[in-house]
Scaffold this motif. Structure first.
Motif, PDB file in Angstrom:
ATOM      1  N   LYS A 126       0.817  -1.225   0.000  1.00 58.74           N
ATOM      2  CA  LYS A 126       0.000   0.000   0.000  1.00 58.74           C
ATOM      3  C   LYS A 126       0.844   1.266   0.000  1.00 58.74           C
ATOM      4  N   HIS A 127       2.151   1.130   0.168  1.00 55.17           N
ATOM      5  CA  HIS A 127       3.022   2.302   0.291  1.00 55.17           C
ATOM      6  C   HIS A 127       3.484   2.756  -1.096  1.00 55.17           C
ATOM      7  N   PRO A 128       3.235   4.015  -1.460  1.00 59.32           N
ATOM      8  CA  PRO A 128       3.563   4.478  -2.819  1.00 59.32           C
ATOM      9  C   PRO A 128       5.058   4.558  -3.102  1.00 59.32           C
ATOM     10  N   GLU A 129       5.889   4.640  -2.048  1.00 52.11           N
ATOM     11  CA  GLU A 129       7.324   4.845  -2.262  1.00 52.11           C
ATOM     12  C   GLU A 129       8.102   3.555  -2.477  1.00 52.11           C
ATOM     13  N   TYR A 130       7.526   2.426  -2.054  1.00 48.34           N
ATOM     14  CA  TYR A 130       8.299   1.183  -2.056  1.00 48.34           C
ATOM     15  C   TYR A 130       7.668   0.103  -2.917  1.00 48.34           C
ATOM     16  N   THR A 131       8.537  -0.761  -3.436  1.00 49.53           N
ATOM     17  CA  THR A 131       8.100  -1.940  -4.177  1.00 49.53           C
ATOM     18  C   THR A 131       8.503  -3.162  -3.364  1.00 49.53           C
ATOM     19  N   ILE A 132       7.567  -4.078  -3.157  1.00 48.98           N
ATOM     20  CA  ILE A 132       7.860  -5.305  -2.409  1.00 48.98           C
ATOM     21  C   ILE A 132       7.905  -6.480  -3.373  1.00 48.98           C
ATOM     22  N   GLU A 133       8.912  -7.320  -3.251  1.00 48.42           N
ATOM     23  CA  GLU A 133       9.056  -8.494  -4.111  1.00 48.42           C
ATOM     24  C   GLU A 133       9.240  -9.744  -3.263  1.00 48.42           C
ATOM     25  N   GLU A 134       8.447 -10.760  -3.532  1.00 50.24           N
ATOM     26  CA  GLU A 134       8.649 -12.096  -2.958  1.00 50.24           C
ATOM     27  C   GLU A 134       9.360 -12.909  -4.025  1.00 50.24           C
ATOM     28  N   THR A 135      10.594 -13.271  -3.787  1.00 51.50           N
ATOM     29  CA  THR A 135      11.421 -13.826  -4.843  1.00 51.50           C
ATOM     30  C   THR A 135      12.547 -14.663  -4.254  1.00 51.50           C
ATOM     31  N   SER A 136      13.412 -15.180  -5.099  1.00 51.27           N
ATOM     32  CA  SER A 136      14.623 -15.849  -4.631  1.00 51.27           C
ATOM     33  C   SER A 136      15.692 -14.791  -4.378  1.00 51.27           C
ATOM     34  N   ILE A 137      16.493 -15.009  -3.333  1.00 51.27           N
ATOM     35  CA  ILE A 137      17.528 -14.050  -2.952  1.00 51.27           C
ATOM     36  C   ILE A 137      18.849 -14.793  -2.798  1.00 51.27           C
ATOM     37  N   SER A 138      19.873 -14.295  -3.450  1.00 53.03           N
ATOM     38  CA  SER A 138      21.211 -14.863  -3.312  1.00 53.03           C
ATOM     39  C   SER A 138      21.893 -14.260  -2.091  1.00 53.03           C
ATOM     40  N   PRO A 139      22.738 -15.026  -1.401  1.00 54.03           N
ATOM     41  CA  PRO A 139      23.504 -14.454  -0.285  1.00 54.03           C
ATOM     42  C   PRO A 139      24.337 -13.235  -0.692  1.00 54.03           C
ATOM     43  N   PHE A 140      24.748 -13.174  -1.977  1.00 53.35           N
ATOM     44  CA  PHE A 140      25.543 -12.041  -2.447  1.00 53.35           C
ATOM     45  C   PHE A 140      24.739 -10.738  -2.441  1.00 53.35           C
ATOM     46  N   GLU A 141      23.405 -10.854  -2.597  1.00 49.38           N
ATOM     47  CA  GLU A 141      22.557  -9.665  -2.574  1.00 49.38           C
ATOM     48  C   GLU A 141      22.534  -9.002  -1.203  1.00 49.38           C
ATOM     49  N   ILE A 142      22.758  -9.785  -0.158  1.00 49.83           N
ATOM     50  CA  ILE A 142      22.729  -9.227   1.192  1.00 49.83           C
ATOM     51  C   ILE A 142      23.865  -8.222   1.374  1.00 49.83           C
ATOM     52  N   GLN A 143      25.037  -8.550   0.851  1.00 51.72           N
ATOM     53  CA  GLN A 143      26.180  -7.642   0.981  1.00 51.72           C
ATOM     54  C   GLN A 143      25.997  -6.359   0.179  1.00 51.72           C
ATOM     55  N   LYS A 144      25.137  -6.406  -0.832  1.00 51.31           N
ATOM     56  CA  LYS A 144      24.889  -5.222  -1.659  1.00 51.31           C
ATOM     57  C   LYS A 144      23.701  -4.399  -1.158  1.00 51.31           C
ATOM     58  N   ALA A 145      22.986  -4.902  -0.172  1.00 55.17           N
ATOM     59  CA  ALA A 145      21.768  -4.240   0.306  1.00 55.17           C
ATOM     60  C   ALA A 145      22.093  -2.975   1.102  1.00 55.17           C
ATOM     61  N   ASP A 146      21.129  -2.060   1.129  1.00 53.21           N
ATOM     62  CA  ASP A 146      21.248  -0.861   1.965  1.00 53.21           C
ATOM     63  C   ASP A 146      20.858  -1.174   3.407  1.00 53.21           C
ATOM     64  N   GLU A 147      19.807  -1.990   3.539  1.00 49.60           N
ATOM     65  CA  GLU A 147      19.323  -2.382   4.862  1.00 49.60           C
ATOM     66  C   GLU A 147      18.874  -3.838   4.830  1.00 49.60           C
ATOM     67  N   VAL A 148      18.922  -4.476   5.993  1.00 51.31           N
ATOM     68  CA  VAL A 148      18.402  -5.827   6.176  1.00 51.31           C
ATOM     69  C   VAL A 148      17.658  -5.839   7.504  1.00 51.31           C
ATOM     70  N   PHE A 149      16.504  -6.477   7.528  1.00 59.75           N
ATOM     71  CA  PHE A 149      15.808  -6.635   8.808  1.00 59.75           C
ATOM     72  C   PHE A 149      15.138  -7.994   8.866  1.00 59.75           C
ATOM     73  N   ILE A 150      14.920  -8.463  10.082  1.00 61.81           N
ATOM     74  CA  ILE A 150      14.251  -9.744  10.282  1.00 61.81           C
ATOM     75  C   ILE A 150      12.965  -9.509  11.054  1.00 61.81           C
ATOM     76  N   THR A 151      12.040 -10.446  10.951  1.00 63.06           N
ATOM     77  CA  THR A 151      10.729 -10.272  11.574  1.00 63.06           C
ATOM     78  C   THR A 151      10.278 -11.538  12.279  1.00 63.06           C
ATOM     79  N   ASN A 152       9.582 -11.352  13.391  1.00 63.67           N
ATOM     80  CA  ASN A 152       8.848 -12.444  14.036  1.00 63.67           C
ATOM     81  C   ASN A 152       7.737 -11.852  14.887  1.00 63.67           C
ATOM     82  N   ALA A 153       6.892 -12.706  15.451  1.00 66.94           N
ATOM     83  CA  ALA A 153       5.685 -12.247  16.130  1.00 66.94           C
ATOM     84  C   ALA A 153       5.962 -11.531  17.438  1.00 66.94           C
ATOM     85  N   ILE A 154       7.100 -11.780  18.060  1.00 67.24           N
ATOM     86  CA  ILE A 154       7.369 -11.222  19.382  1.00 67.24           C
ATOM     87  C   ILE A 154       8.093  -9.883  19.298  1.00 67.24           C
ATOM     88  N   VAL A 155       9.177  -9.804  18.546  1.00 69.15           N
ATOM     89  CA  VAL A 155       9.944  -8.556  18.437  1.00 69.15           C
ATOM     90  C   VAL A 155       9.345  -7.625  17.393  1.00 69.15           C
TER      91      VAL A 155
END
Length: 275
Positions: A214-243
């Motif tokens: 619903k956010h006009p500024e961002y695009t969300i993709e559900e896809t395959s991700i290579s470990p190499f993409e993590i090193q090129k990312a600007d940000e990384v975050f993890i999610t779960n029900a408690i935190v």
């Protein structure tokens, strides 16, 4: 207090036999749910995931397992605590008996509740776990009581002074982390592994995808991700029900910013308060 098939018991009073199938075969599923100020957060999503998982695993769903019934069973336990921020775990497992083939598909359930002690960390270090892989089949999307891979990866993280580990699938693509889902941000694009990559069908994952859709500024993709993409990312975050959302600050030698992650966390908190 523990809710065992509707009966409130002290933890010391709960008696599970050596024939318990969750213990012997990992033949059980569970939901980890946050209870905040007496409210079961995102309960409807948790409930429908539980029902879908029980059907997939061919468990017999009791007639009384309605949305309202199970919510009240959680609240029965939660009401015994004075703390406002609680973690409830609802575990459903097939009744005792049988070797690999169960004697019945009928189920028992246990609900245990504890005060939340986990919180968002300012510094959070992540790395890969490569000794074993998470199979990218549909069964991996279900929260079964067999969490061996997650357990040994968490031990590996502890032994190496890490906060968490990334689990890879058999194609060596990113699947999830030991206790939740993973998102990477590059520019205005946010990516998360698709369910076909073997990640848990997380409730907070679902909520964040809905928020970003619903956010006009961002695009969300559900896809395959290579470990190499993590090193090129600007940000990384993890999610779960408690935190909720935990920003990652470091992956190997790469240091990440946390601005977008923190914005998403604030948006999630607003949704949690109104859902």
């Amino acid at each position: 207090m523990i809710n065992y098939n509707g009966n409130l018991l002290e933890a010391s009073e709960v008696q599970l036999t050596t024939e318990n199938r969750a213990f012997k075969y990992g033949d059980g599923i569970f939901e980890t749910i946050r209870v905040l100020n007496g409210k079961v957060v995102f309960w409807e999503d948790h409930y429908f995931r539980l029902m879908a998982s029980m059907r997939m695993l061919r468990m017999k769903i009791p007639m009384e397992f309605t949305l309202e019934f199970l919510e009240n069973e959680i609240k029965k336990v939660a009401s015994n605590y004075s703390e406002s921020n609680l973690r409830a775990r609802l575990t459903v497992f097939r009744k005792d008996g049988g070797l690999y083939t169960p004697k019945t598909n009928a189920v028992d359930y246990i609900i245990d509740v504890k005060p939340v002690t986990a919180s968002v960390k300012k510094e959070y270090i992540l790395d890969l776990y490569k000794d074993f892989y998470n199979y990218s089949g549909l069964l991996s999307t279900v929260k079964t009581t067999n969490r061996m891979l997650n357990t040994i990866a968490a031990v590996f993280a502890d032994e190496n002074d890490l906060d968490n580990c990334i689990l890879l699938n058999e194609r060596k693509g990113v699947s999830e982390v030991t206790n939740g889902n993973i998102f990477i941000v590059k520019g205005n694009t946010v990516k998360t592994p698709s369910l076909s990559e073997g990640c848990i069908k997380g409730i907070i994952r679902k909520k964040i995808i809905e928020l970003l859709d619903k956010h006009p500024e961002y695009t969300i993709e559900e896809t395959s991700i290579s470990p190499f993409e993590i090193q090129k990312a600007d940000e990384v975050f993890i999610t779960n029900a408690i935190v909720g959302v935990q920003p990652v600050t470091k992956y190997r030698k790469k240091v990440f910013t946390t601005e977008i992650s923190e914005k998403i966390q604030k948006s999630l908190l607003l949704v949690s308060a109104t859902s």
